[in-house]
Design an enzyme around this catalytic site. Structure first.
Site, PDB file in Angstrom:
ATOM      1  N   LEU A  90       0.890  -1.158   0.000  1.00 19.88           N
ATOM      2  CA  LEU A  90       0.000   0.000   0.000  1.00 19.88           C
ATOM      3  C   LEU A  90       0.927   1.206   0.000  1.00 19.88           C
ATOM      4  O   LEU A  90       1.703   1.388   0.934  1.00 19.88           O
ATOM      5  CB  LEU A  90      -0.898  -0.016   1.235  1.00 19.88           C
ATOM      6  CG  LEU A  90      -2.155   0.866   1.217  1.00 19.88           C
ATOM      7  CD1 LEU A  90      -3.068   0.503   0.051  1.00 19.88           C
ATOM      8  CD2 LEU A  90      -2.916   0.741   2.522  1.00 19.88           C
ATOM      9  N   ASP A  91       0.879   2.017  -1.057  1.00 16.58           N
ATOM     10  CA  ASP A  91       1.903   3.051  -1.202  1.00 16.58           C
ATOM     11  C   ASP A  91       1.799   4.125  -0.124  1.00 16.58           C
ATOM     12  O   ASP A  91       0.798   4.238   0.584  1.00 16.58           O
ATOM     13  CB  ASP A  91       1.879   3.659  -2.612  1.00 16.58           C
ATOM     14  CG  ASP A  91       0.628   4.480  -2.890  1.00 16.58           C
ATOM     15  OD1 ASP A  91       0.413   5.472  -2.179  1.00 16.58           O
ATOM     16  OD2 ASP A  91      -0.115   4.139  -3.817  1.00 16.58           O
ATOM     17  N   LYS A  92       2.844   4.904  -0.013  1.00 19.66           N
ATOM     18  CA  LYS A  92       2.980   5.900   1.064  1.00 19.66           C
ATOM     19  C   LYS A  92       1.829   6.891   1.079  1.00 19.66           C
ATOM     20  O   LYS A  92       1.400   7.359   2.141  1.00 19.66           O
ATOM     21  CB  LYS A  92       4.318   6.626   0.899  1.00 19.66           C
ATOM     22  CG  LYS A  92       4.619   7.651   1.985  1.00 19.66           C
ATOM     23  CD  LYS A  92       5.983   8.293   1.745  1.00 19.66           C
ATOM     24  CE  LYS A  92       6.305   9.346   2.793  1.00 19.66           C
ATOM     25  NZ  LYS A  92       7.637   9.963   2.560  1.00 19.66           N
ATOM     26  N   ASP A  93       1.300   7.227  -0.101  1.00 22.72           N
ATOM     27  CA  ASP A  93       0.262   8.244  -0.199  1.00 22.72           C
ATOM     28  C   ASP A  93      -1.147   7.665  -0.014  1.00 22.72           C
ATOM     29  O   ASP A  93      -2.128   8.410  -0.108  1.00 22.72           O
ATOM     30  CB  ASP A  93       0.344   8.949  -1.555  1.00 22.72           C
ATOM     31  CG  ASP A  93       1.681   9.654  -1.746  1.00 22.72           C
ATOM     32  OD1 ASP A  93       2.188  10.218  -0.767  1.00 22.72           O
ATOM     33  OD2 ASP A  93       2.217   9.620  -2.869  1.00 22.72           O
ATOM     34  N   SER A  94      -1.248   6.365   0.218  1.00 21.91           N
ATOM     35  CA  SER A  94      -2.546   5.709   0.380  1.00 21.91           C
ATOM     36  C   SER A  94      -2.727   5.254   1.818  1.00 21.91           C
ATOM     37  O   SER A  94      -1.771   5.142   2.586  1.00 21.91           O
ATOM     38  CB  SER A  94      -2.655   4.514  -0.570  1.00 21.91           C
ATOM     39  OG  SER A  94      -2.519   4.929  -1.912  1.00 21.91           O
TER      40      SER A  94
END
Length: 231
Positions: free
Chosen positions: A99-103
Site C-alpha cells: 500500500l503506497d505511502k500516499d494511500s
C-alpha cells in the site's frame, strides 16, 4: 507433519519453494539429506535448510489501518515512517501486499510466508476493494474502459475491474492484480488524478471500524480465511 509444511511453518519459505529446496538436496533431517517432499517430520527431529536449523514459530495474523505517510516496510534505511512506528510487536513480521505511502487503509501483517505468497499470487485472483476520490467524474465510456482493462505502461495491462460511482467524484474500485500504484496509474491514463485512496477489503478481510494506526489480531472467523488460502 510433512517436511515441506514444516519448512513453510518455520517461516523460511513457502511450501512450494520448500519442495524445490528438498528436490535440490538442500534440506537435511537429523543430519541426513532428503529428497522427498512427502517425508514426515516428528517431534525431536532436527531440520536444516542450507545449513540453517529451523524451528516452528507460532503464526499470527493482524489487520492494520495504515495512515497516509507511512511506507509498507519494517526496515527503512532513510528513516521514513514505517510499520515499526505503527506496530508494537516483538516478533519478525511483514506486510502481505503493498500500500503506497500516499494511500491509507487495510494492511495484513503476519509472519506466515505461505499465506502471504498465496495472498498476492495472481492465480487466486483475490479481490481488493478501495474507496477512491478523484479530481473529476469519469465519463461513462471511460468507466467502461477502466472495467475492461487498461495499458498502464511498462508493459503492464490491467485485467477486468469493477467500478461503482458513489457520488462526490468518489468510486468504489475492486481489482485483483497488484501492479505498483496500479489504481493511480489507471485513473491517470483516463486523465484523472487520485486525491484520496483507501483500501477497505482484501479477500474476506475487511477494514471494518478500525481507525488510523489501530490494529487487531484476526478473529476466529477471519482465521477461516487463512485456512482457505493455505489449504
Amino acid at each position: 507433519m510433512r517436511i515441506n509444511k514444516f519448512i513453510a511453518n518455520s517461516g523460511f519459505t513457502s511450501r512450494r519453494k520448500a519442495d524445490d529446496l528438498i528436490i535440490q538436496g538442500r534440506v537435511k533431517i537429523n543430519g541426513q539429506t532428503i529428497y522427498e517432499p512427502g517425508i514426515q517430520v516428528v517431534d525431536g527431529d532436527k531440520v536444516e535448510v542450507e545449513g540453517k536449523l529451523l524451528t516452528i514459530e507460532k503464526k499470527f495474523y493482524i489487520k492494520l489501518y495504515k495512515p497516509v505517510g507511512f511506507i509498507t516496510s519494517n526496515f527503512d534505511p532513510y528513516n521514513e515512517l514505517d510499520l515499526n512506528d505503527l506496530l508494537d510487536i516483538d516478533k519478525r513480521f511483514f506486510a502481505a501486499g503493498r500500500l503506497d505511502k500516499d494511500s491509507e487503509g487495510l494492511l495484513i501483517i503476519t509472519n506466515d510466508g505461505e499465506f502471504t505468497n498465496n495472498l498476492i499470487h495472481p492465480k487466486f485472483k483475490l479481490d481488493k476493494e478501495y474507496i477512491v476520490k478523484i479530481d473529476r467524474k469519469l465519463r461513462a465510456s471511460q468507466e467502461k474502459k477502466f472495467e475492461k482493462g487498461l495499458d498502464i505502461g511498462n508493459g503492464e495491462k490491467t485485467s477486468d475491474a469493477k467500478l461503482e460511482y458513489l457520488g462526490n467524484n468518489t468510486y468504489s474500485v475492486i481489482i485483483h492484480q497488484g501492479f505498483n500504484r496500479q489504481i493511480r496509474r489507471m485513473f491517470k491514463v483516463l486523465g484523472a488524478r487520485v486525491i484520496e485512496l483507501k483500501r477497505i477489503r482484501i479477500g474476506k478481510i475487511f477494514l471494518g471500524d478500525l481507525k488510523e494506526k489501530e490494529y487487531k489480531y484476526f478473529s476466529k472467523d477471519e482465521l477461516k480465511f487463512v485456512d482457505e488460502m493455505i489449504r
